[in-house]
Design a protein around this motif. Structure first.
Motif, short mmCIF file in Angstrom:
data_model
loop_
_atom_site.label_atom_id
_atom_site.label_comp_id
_atom_site.label_asym_id
_atom_site.label_seq_id
_atom_site.Cartn_x
_atom_site.Cartn_y
_atom_site.Cartn_z
N GLY A 1 0.79 -1.22 0.00
CA GLY A 1 0.00 0.00 0.00
C GLY A 1 0.82 1.28 0.00
N ALA A 2 2.11 1.16 -0.28
CA ALA A 2 2.94 2.37 -0.34
C ALA A 2 3.86 2.29 -1.53
CB ALA A 2 3.75 2.50 0.96
N PRO A 3 4.22 3.45 -2.07
CA PRO A 3 5.09 3.42 -3.24
C PRO A 3 6.54 3.16 -2.86
CG PRO A 3 4.59 5.68 -2.63
CD PRO A 3 3.85 4.81 -1.66
N THR A 4 7.30 2.68 -3.81
CA THR A 4 8.73 2.52 -3.60
C THR A 4 9.45 3.43 -4.58
OG1 THR A 4 8.84 0.75 -5.22
CG2 THR A 4 8.51 0.11 -2.91
N VAL A 5 10.70 3.70 -4.27
CA VAL A 5 11.50 4.50 -5.18
C VAL A 5 12.27 3.56 -6.10
CG1 VAL A 5 13.40 6.15 -5.38
CG2 VAL A 5 11.71 6.39 -3.55
N ALA A 6 12.01 3.67 -7.37
CA ALA A 6 12.68 2.78 -8.33
C ALA A 6 14.09 3.27 -8.61
CB ALA A 6 11.89 2.70 -9.63
N SER A 7 14.22 4.57 -8.79
CA SER A 7 15.54 5.12 -9.08
C SER A 7 15.48 6.61 -8.83
CB SER A 7 15.92 4.85 -10.53
OG SER A 7 14.97 5.46 -11.38
N ASN A 8 16.64 7.23 -8.82
CA ASN A 8 16.69 8.67 -8.69
C ASN A 8 17.28 9.25 -9.96
OD1 ASN A 8 15.74 9.74 -6.04
ND2 ASN A 8 17.06 8.05 -5.35
N TYR A 9 16.52 10.11 -10.57
CA TYR A 9 16.98 10.71 -11.83
C TYR A 9 17.73 12.00 -11.50
CZ TYR A 9 16.75 13.13 -16.31
OH TYR A 9 17.08 13.81 -17.46
N THR A 10 18.86 12.18 -12.15
CA THR A 10 19.47 13.51 -12.09
C THR A 10 19.91 13.93 -13.48
OG1 THR A 10 21.64 12.60 -11.60
CG2 THR A 10 20.38 13.39 -9.71
N GLY A 11 19.94 15.20 -13.68
CA GLY A 11 20.36 15.73 -14.97
C GLY A 11 20.86 17.15 -14.79
N GLY A 12 21.38 17.74 -15.84
CA GLY A 12 21.87 19.11 -15.79
C GLY A 12 23.13 19.21 -14.94
N SER A 13 23.66 20.38 -14.86
CA SER A 13 24.85 20.57 -14.04
C SER A 13 24.84 22.01 -13.54
CB SER A 13 26.11 20.30 -14.87
OG SER A 13 26.14 21.19 -15.96
N ASP A 14 25.49 22.22 -12.43
CA ASP A 14 25.61 23.58 -11.91
C ASP A 14 26.72 24.29 -12.66
OD1 ASP A 14 23.62 23.77 -9.96
OD2 ASP A 14 24.79 22.48 -8.63
N SER A 15 26.44 25.47 -13.12
CA SER A 15 27.50 26.21 -13.82
C SER A 15 27.69 27.56 -13.15
CB SER A 15 27.14 26.40 -15.29
OG SER A 15 26.14 27.40 -15.41
N GLU A 16 28.80 28.18 -13.48
CA GLU A 16 29.02 29.56 -13.07
C GLU A 16 28.09 30.46 -13.88
OE1 GLU A 16 31.30 30.70 -10.70
OE2 GLU A 16 31.33 28.54 -10.26
N MET A 17 27.86 31.66 -13.40
CA MET A 17 27.07 32.60 -14.18
C MET A 17 27.83 33.01 -15.43
SD MET A 17 25.48 34.83 -11.11
CE MET A 17 25.04 36.25 -12.08
N GLY A 18 27.08 33.20 -16.52
CA GLY A 18 27.71 33.50 -17.80
C GLY A 18 28.33 34.89 -17.82
N THR A 19 29.21 35.10 -18.78
CA THR A 19 29.88 36.40 -18.88
C THR A 19 29.82 36.96 -20.30
OG1 THR A 19 31.93 35.20 -19.28
CG2 THR A 19 31.53 35.92 -17.03
N ASP A 20 28.98 36.38 -21.13
CA ASP A 20 28.92 36.81 -22.52
C ASP A 20 28.19 38.14 -22.69
OD1 ASP A 20 30.21 34.63 -23.31
OD2 ASP A 20 28.49 33.59 -24.20
N ALA A 21 28.70 38.94 -23.58
CA ALA A 21 27.97 40.14 -23.97
C ALA A 21 28.11 40.29 -25.48
CB ALA A 21 28.52 41.36 -23.27
N SER A 22 27.04 40.65 -26.14
CA SER A 22 27.14 40.81 -27.59
C SER A 22 26.09 41.80 -28.07
CB SER A 22 26.94 39.47 -28.30
OG SER A 22 25.68 38.96 -27.96
N THR A 23 26.33 42.32 -29.24
CA THR A 23 25.37 43.24 -29.83
C THR A 23 24.27 42.43 -30.49
OG1 THR A 23 27.08 44.85 -30.21
CG2 THR A 23 25.06 45.12 -31.46
N ASN A 24 23.08 42.74 -30.11
CA ASN A 24 21.92 41.98 -30.56
C ASN A 24 21.36 42.58 -31.83
OD1 ASN A 24 20.23 39.87 -30.02
ND2 ASN A 24 18.74 41.17 -28.99
N SER A 25 21.25 43.87 -31.83
CA SER A 25 20.75 44.55 -33.03
C SER A 25 21.29 45.96 -33.05
CB SER A 25 19.21 44.57 -33.03
OG SER A 25 18.76 45.44 -32.02
#
Lengths: 938, 662
Positions: free
Chosen positions: A426-450
């Protein structure tokens, strides 16, 4: 026009020497209808009494009733002949779509937008710096704009100073924004059963067991069986905008100024922007406008006009400018928890963590956009009476520049969640733990858009003379413009030679003649130049003797105009349409046994257009202007426009047997016609001033020719219908059961099941397929009917003002994911869709059965999704109090003070239950706003 | 004013032009007709680009733009014949042709009127013909050669279209876009044939094209049209024209439709001279061949099965083959392009699931040339040896003294149960693991059981794969548009049809058979009176063509030209092979075990175990195909002999009369 003519003209202008004259510039403020100024680009304004053009005016009194970000948004619903359609989006990007007199051509119907006579983007022009907005509608009004005026024009005129005065005005608006039609999606348990129902309908097994659905409901296992209201978790219910405007107006004997600083800051709807220590992830907008309009009388006969506007604008949005509303319209409440048990953002294999709107709004840092603009123009006017009485010369130079720079500070994050396994005891079990993505530093890009810039020069002579009952104003002008985009080889050069003459007789009869010779670098050699003549006339009937006794008519004028306006549109943005291009590429046909031949290959593009010309608009207009009963201003307009030589792709005419893409041809023909009425009644009853008025526009059009391919069935033929007419299938209910399916014509889109949409066999061929599409509803681009009603009253400084605006004969296709087209591609389902779905027990439903996989039969454009998009909205409502002069005089400082409470877009009467007719996509809901404001003039 | 303008424009480095000059477009990289035809190199490249528009007979990419036949979403002609079934449910063949839903409004199709670049090719070829005189610094002889190549390109594209549609609009120049009308009506079959043959006759007569390229020239010019190619193409065109579809006493659709009344889809009657013309074209070809040489069937170096297999394989696939009269190459091909034919998971992909049918397998005779007969083989208990024979030697796992019992071409064309997979590129030797086509086998897996995938029929295609060799070695995938053995068989057919020349016909068929070690046709089929029974010999020629020319667009058009609705109506079969293994009671029982990757025991100590020896004993079950069941199996509508013109084109009223029945 040849080079030597231009040189002669230039030399003449160089010879001009300062002389004398001081004219008063007319403004629209407090003007009577008959005295409204009309500017058709001839360096002189005319009163409505004198003008022969079809122009409507939005005066300064009503340009700022909505506390909007820019003038475009502040005039929604106003201006006879202007169709302004509100659009949703982030605060920084929400701008209306404009049409002058509706849809007109296959090449597009976007009007020319001018600020102080020069084509400019108005998105950064604030309402506070605007004196008036005029809508230039007929050929006589746009003739002097050459190739650019065919679709009509909107002219924004900014404020100017006054001789020998000084005043300062401070305006403060505090705007509370609320979401209209915030979408409601179902909870996790309902989502689970909806998915199961959809899968059962599709003949698939259930995805969630009863235990699991109960777990969604109970919330007992929030990490395995979550129930997240993503909209509420991501967005708060209200937001705030602040506007501060300080303006200085005035002048001395020889000098006038209007200087303004305008600050806007907007904080958006992100619910939790402050979760990071060093930065906020709020949707933020900050803008500063600094304008200086100067009029300097250098000598009594030499005048210098300088207009400068600098705009700095900064927008900050959550990470990677993620479209959070799009995410909120996709992610089911049962997808995953906001954060998993270990504190990582939620995400799993089906719904990637980058689709988590809460995570995107908090954990992905931010992106910044900076727009920097400069609008500048300088005009030098020289009175040349010393040469010839009434002669003057004028030159103007303008340089505008805008750039947008993007700074990406975004980051990525780890996400995951526990995947439930089988239930035990009568209770659920955990089949697996999903993980994805990664922690990154904040970006530093700047560019002219238009980036874009525009250089404009014009110069010319004008001559004004009155003798006896005759009056003449005549102007000879050359203007030159270059327009540069963020692209290679796309700079547009244009020039116009124009001779414009206004002749009046006895203040009753007026004739204007515009002869314009235009050239554009976009067009093919031999067709770069075009002549556009326009003739217009006016007759002020009220000045005739036989009208002397008709007391109730204060002013009555008849107008008519006819003109040919050329346009330099490119066929499908192809600059080289007149020469077939051969493209030499490095890839080869491998005759070499090692497939390594050094041979290149030559391929060919579309066939060149022979006998090219350019699009032409034949515009005809008749109008009537009147003031009756000492207070009722009336305008009636009727117009007819014939567009021909519109660029169309000719593949419908030719066969592919010619072996190359068919050329573009000047073959399209569209006729449009319509009428406009504008009424405005002002009356004073005792101490109450009263105002009531309205506008009504009808715009129709018909495609006469577009080289459409010959069609097998009449219902498919689009020539003869309106521009952007909606085409789709006609639904005739839902299939009741298999028997019903078996006894109906075969529907070929996909295998149909009970609850699927049943279509009419429009062409009668016994099968339902794309050949059964036919015109349904109206256009989704522009309404045929557009109207507004305004009313107001004031008593001892206390007043109320309201404007309602509506549209009619306008259609929507409700194809918004989740909201109307649920569950497909793992999207969620709205409560509305869920409540109105077809089930075996509810066969009389609005919408078809649920399906979990793409259902090509149901998700066609058809009448089930077609909605009547007409509406009536309360655009603005204002209650204000002007403090009495007596009281203010005692302060010795304050000359005027006003406090006001405004409501913007407070309600809408329409046919859509859960969406706004102007915005029903997976995007930001439109705002409703309440404004508390104060303005003080010193 | 000049000063002010200068300041205003000072922010640009471009010079400020006044007058018309500033209206000129900025200089860009635009290349026009004059640029191309003022430069001999560009002109040659222009022709190279025309070559790249040729029809390539194998799907190799995923694309929704022309040419659609290059895309595996469309499918190949062979999958419409009785020799192959395609099991990719999303292909046009499966979705539209097998189901019978294809119609004039569907768009695309197996050879779309507008989606195969034919008209683009034709226009560009005429552009070259019309402009080549302008080209400076180019020898007249080269100009003449390029023009004749362009004529061959036009004729071959027309032929590709012709065999799918019948009479076509005849284009004789480029359109400029200024024509007042575009009346380009369909021409009759006769005119269309004469047009194509006329172009070829001119090039043959002019003699500007080399007969063939040899030596180092072959290394740099293979793929160009040659005189041999032009003459061979003429044979093929006349063969198609003379065949009963167009050349009969009655139109194929009953004769009452407008297209038939206007002779757009047949000659309007039977003309015996058409076969004579075809025969003559072949005779001319062979006369030139004996005079000029260069081309020859690749002959085996020994009278062994390996040598025969190698000769056949070399003949059709090798770049240096002397047997290919015209080949087409894919210009963007690189070995690593993942969508390249054969590179999509070694061809082990549902998208390329051209599975041979049991009917096809049975067309291949025994290795001596005598016909294969299932019931006779079954009666004789020879089914276990119908593909392979060998001895199990105690202590040795693999089958010893392995002999391939059938026509060597069978093993080159089809992946057959029990045959070693790994092929030596330089010899006919095959080695390594065997194909396990049985249900549950390492290669076929569950596919024959569920009738899905590239082993759905129990067989998988091996033509243009040669094991995995196309993938594993860098051999560029040229597709054979015309092969010498095709012309041998065409001549045989023409000799028989034109003058009942049985002896002549048998000579040319037997030459093709001899190359793979098969005995003479008449001798191998004593019961069929092949020296006097025309129908039987014709049937044998068609069968021989199928065996020789798999996946070379032959069988489908053979059935079309002979109006073989009987074959189109045949519900084809697959073969389920079941591996037999001795159970504990010592009885043979079916198992679905793999051998390698399965119960193959590698330690010699285990040699008594059942799994130690290569499986040699099987049950065979023929089964009717049900996946992708064709509506044509339940009755063939004659309209399917030709493709429909797109209705949208017919509607344009420039003279396209729709094909009968569509």
């Amino acid at each position: 026009m040849k080079q030597n003519k231009i040189l002669v003209l230039s030399l003449l202008m160089c010879l001009t020497v300062p002389a004398v004259a001081q004219q008063d510039d007319k403004t629209q403020t407090d003007g009577k209808y008959i005295d409204q100024t009309i500017d058709v680009g001839a360096d002189k304004t005319f009163t409505r009494g004198e003008s022969t053009a079809s122009v409507s005016v939005i005066t300064v009194n009503s340009t700022d009733k909505r506390s909007a970000r820019n003038i475009g948004n502040s005039i929604i619903g106003q201006g006879s002949g202007l169709i302004s359609l509100q659009n949703a989006g982030n605060y920084a990007a929400a701008n209306p779509t404009f049409y002058v007199r509706g849809l007109q051509s296959l090449s597009g119907s976007t009007p020319l937008i001018l600020v102080d006579g020069i084509e400019r983007d108005i998105n950064n022009v604030t309402p506070e710096e605007v004196e008036s907005v005029t809508i230039l509608k007929d050929a006589a009004a746009v003739a002097l704009y050459g190739y650019k005026g065919a679709n009509g024009a909107i002219l924004v005129t900014t404020k100017r100073g006054k001789y020998n005065t000084k005043s300062a005005k401070i305006t403060l608006d505090h705007v509370f924004n609320f979401m209209a039609n915030k979408p409601k999606f179902v909870d996790a348990a309902t989502y689970g059963s909806a998915v199961n129902e959809a899968r059962a309908n599709d003949g698939l097994s259930a995805r969630y067991s009863d235990d699991e659905i109960a777990a969604f409901k109970s919330g007992q296992y929030p990490y395995l069986y979550p129930n997240v209201n993503w909209v509420d978790q991501t967005f708060r219910d209200n937001a705030v905008t602040n506007k501060l405007n300080i303006e200085f107006t005035g002048g001395g004997q020889k000098f006038r100024y209007f200087t303004m600083i305008n600050l806007i800051s907007d904080n958006g709807f992100i619910a939790n922007p402050g979760k990071n220590d060093t930065y906020s992830t709020q949707n933020k907008y900050v803008k500063a406008n600094l304008r200086s309009n100067l009029d300097i009388d250098l000598t009594p006969s030499t005048k210098l006009k300088v207009n400068l506007l600098g705009v700095l604008n900064e927008v900050s949005r959550p990470g990677d400018s993620a479209d959070l509303w799009n995410l909120a319209y996709s992610l089911p409440s049962a997808a995953y928890p906001i954060k998993d048990e270990s504190g990582n953002w939620g995400g799993n294999a089906t719904w990637n963590g980058t689709t988590n709107p809460v995570a995107q709004s908090i954990g992905a840092a931010y992106t910044k956009n900076n727009t920097r603009s400069l609008f500048s123009d300088i005009t030098l006017n020289q009175n040349l009476s010393s040469v010839l009485d009434g002669l003057s010369g004028q030159i103007r130079v303008s340089y505008d520049n805008t750039s947008n720079i993007i700074e990406n500070h975004s980051k990525t994050y780890v996400y995951g969640s526990a995947t439930p396994g089988a239930w035990a005891n009568g209770a659920p079990t955990v089949a697996s733990n999903y993980t994805g993505g990664s922690d990154s530093e904040m970006g530093t890009d700047a560019s002219t858009n238009s980036f874009s810039r525009r250089f404009h020069f014009d110069g010319g002579f004008d001559y004004q003379h009155a003798f006896g009952k005759h009056s003449v104003y005549s102007q000879l002008k050359w203007d030159y413009e270059s327009q540069d985009q963020y692209a290679v080889n796309s700079t547009i050069y244009r020039q116009n030679f124009s001779w414009w003459t206004h002749y009046g007789y006895n203040n009753r009869y007026y004739v204007d003649l515009a002869l314009v010779e235009s050239a554009s670098s976009r067009l093919a050699p031999g067709s770069k130049w075009a002549s556009s003549p326009t003739l217009s006339a006016g007759w002020v009937i009220s000045k005739e003797n036989f009208m002397k006794d008709v007391k109730w008519v204060d002013f009555l004028k008849l107008r008519a105009s006819a003109g040919i306006i050329n346009a330099d549109y490119l066929p499908n943005d192809s600059w080289t349409y007149y020469i077939q291009q051969y493209t030499i590429s490095g890839t080869t046909y491998p005759f070499n046994s090692g497939y390594g031949s050094s041979f290149g290959m030559t391929t060919l593009t579309r066939l060149a257009t022979e006998n090219y010309t350019h699009e032409k608009a034949y515009k005809y207009n008749v109008g009537l202007d009147a003031t009756l009963f000492s207070g009722l201003d009336v305008t009636l307009e009727g117009y007819y426009q014939h567009r021909n030589n519109i660029w169309v792709e000719a593949s419908g005419k030719y066969t592919d047997v010619i072996g190359v893409d068919a050329p573009y041809e000047n073959a399209g023909v569209v006729n449009s016609w319509g009428f406009e009425t504008s009424l405005d009644y002002n009356k004073k009853f005792g101490e109450v001033t009263f105002n009531l008025g309205g506008e009504f526009n009808l715009n129709r059009n018909k495609i006469k020719e577009q080289l459409e391919e010959p069609r097998l069935y009449d219902n498919l033929v689009q020539t003869g219908r309106s521009l952007s007419q909606t085409y789709g299938l006609k639904a005739i209910g839902f299939f009741k059961d298999q028997n019903d399916i078996d006894n109906s014509p075969t529907q070929t889109f996909s295998t149909v099941k009970p609850g699927d949409i049943k279509y009419e066999d429009v062409n009668g061929d016994g099968t339902i397929d794309a050949n059964d599409k036919t015109a349904i509803g109206y256009s989704t681009a522009a309404p045929q009917l557009y109207f507004s009603i305004h009313l107001g009253a004031e008593w001892r400084g206390l007043g109320i003002d309201a404007m309602f605006q509506g549209v009619g004969k306008y259609s929507a296709i409700l194809n918004t994911k989740s909201m109307y087209w649920p569950l497909i591609n793992n999207t969620t389902i709205s409560q509305y869709s869920y409540d109105n779905r077809w089930t075996a027990d509810n066969t009389d439903a609005k919408f078809p059965r649920l399906s979990s996989v793409s259902n090509a039969n149901n998700y066609q454009t058809n009448t089930v999704w077609l909605a009547d998009r007409s509406f009536l909205k309360l655009r603005n409502l204002e209650v204000y109090y002007n403090f009495p002069e007596k009281l203010l005089k005692s302060t010795k400082m304050v000359n005027a003070a006003k406090i006001y409470l405004r409501g913007v877009d407070l309600f809408s009467l329409d046919h859509l239950a859960v969406s706004d007719p102007e915005s029903y996509g997976a995007t930001n809901p439109l705002n409703r706003s309440v404004v508390a404001g104060l303005s003080v003039t010193f | 004013m000049a000063t002010i303008t200068a300041i205003g424009a000072g922010s640009c480095t471009d010079e400020l032009a006044v007058g018309n000059a500033f209206l000129d477009k900025a200089a860009g990289a635009s290349v026009t007709e004059d640029t191309v035809f003022n430069n001999p190199e560009y002109t040659r490249q222009f022709l190279a680009a025309i070559y790249s528009l040729q029809y390539y007979g194998l799907p190799y990419q995923s694309s929704s733009s022309a040419p659609l036949t290059s895309s595996y979403w469309t499918g190949k002609f062979d999958a419409l014949s009785d020799c192959y079934q395609l099991h990719f449910p999303n292909s046009g063949i499966y979705k539209q042709y097998y189901s019978g839903t294809f119609n004039a409004n569907t768009g695309g199709g197996i050879y779309g009127y507008l989606t195969e670049n034919v008209w683009v090719l034709v226009r560009r070829a005429y552009l070259l013909l019309e402009n080549i005189d302008k080209v400076p610094n180019m020898e007249d002889s080269e100009k003449a050669r390029l023009c004749d190549e362009a004529r061959c390109l036009i004729a071959s594209s027309y032929f590709n279209m012709f065999r799918n549609y019948g009479g076509l609009p005849i284009i004789t120049k480029t359109f400029t876009g200024t024509e007042s009308s575009y009346n380009v009506p369909r021409a009759s079959v006769e005119k269309t044939v004469n047009f194509m043959v006329g172009l070829l006759d001119k090039t043959i007569k002019d003699g500007n094209l080399p007969w063939g390229y040899t030596g180092t020239d072959a290394q740099t010019n293979t793929g160009r049209w040659t005189k041999a190619g032009a003459m061979a193409l003429k044979c093929k065109i006349l063969q198609f024209a003379a065949s009963p579809l167009f050349n009969d006493t009655k139109g194929y659709y009953g004769g009452t439709t407008q297209a038939e009344r206007d002779s757009l889809v047949w000659y309007g009657g039977y003309r015996a001279e058409l076969w004579t013309q075809c025969k003559q074209a072949c005779a001319d070809f062979f006369a030139q061949l004996s005079a000029n040489g260069v081309y020859a069937l690749t002959q085996p170096t020994a009278k062994t099965q390996e040598a025969y297999r190698y000769a056949y394989r070399f003949g059709y696939i090798n770049e240096a083959s002397t047997e290919i009269l015209h080949s087409v190459r894919v210009s963007t091909s690189t070995r690593d392009s993942k969508y390249q034919w054969a590179y999509l998971n070694y061809g082990r992909n549902e998208r390329y699931s051209y599975t041979p049918t049991q009917e096809y397998v049975e067309m291949f005779p025994w290795s001596d040339g005598s016909p294969f007969d299932w019931s006779a083989a079954q009666k004789a208990g020879k089914l276990d040896n119908m593909f392979i024979k060998g001895d199990t030697v105690v202590g040795t796992q693999d089958l010893q003294h392995r002999v391939l019992t059938r026509d060597p071409r069978l093993y080159e064309t089809i992946r057959i149960n029990g045959v070693p997979q790994s092929i030596d590129w330089n010899s006919g030797v095959a080695s390594g693991n065997i194909y396990e086509n049985w249900v549950g086998g390492s290669d076929a897996g569950t596919q024959p059981g569920t009738e899905t995938g590239y082993f759905a029929t129990g067989y998988a295609n091996n033509k243009y794969y040669a094991g995995d060799i196309f993938y594993t070695t860098l051999h560029y995938p040229q597709w054979d548009a015309i092969r010498l053995s095709d012309i041998y068989l065409t001549y045989a057919e023409a000799l028989l049809q034109a003058g009942n020349d049985f002896t002549g016909a048998l000579t040319y068929v037997d030459a093709v058979r001899a190359r793979v070690g098969l005995g003479g046709l008449a001798a191998c089929n004593p019961g069929e009176n092949l020296t006097s029974n025309k129908a039987n010999l014709l049937e044998e020629i068609l069968r021989e063509r199928a065996c020789e020319l798999g996946l070379e667009d032959s069988r489908y058009f053979d059935l079309v030209r002979y109006k073989r609705s009987d074959r189109f109506e045949t519900n084809t079969h697959g073969l389920r092979v079941y591996r037999l293994k001795k159970d504990t009671n010592g009885k043979w029982a079916r198992v679905t075990d793999k051998w390698w990757n399965g119960d193959k025991k590698t330690d010699k100590a285990n040699k008594a175990a059942a799994g130690f020896y290569e499986p040699t004993h099987f049950d065979f079950e023929k089964f009717e195909l049900t996946s992708g069941a064709r509506v044509q199996w339940n009755g063939f509508d004659a309209k399917w002999y030709l493709q429909p013109f797109p209705q949208s084109e017919v509607n344009k009223n420039y003279g396209l009369v729709q094909n009968p029945g569509w």
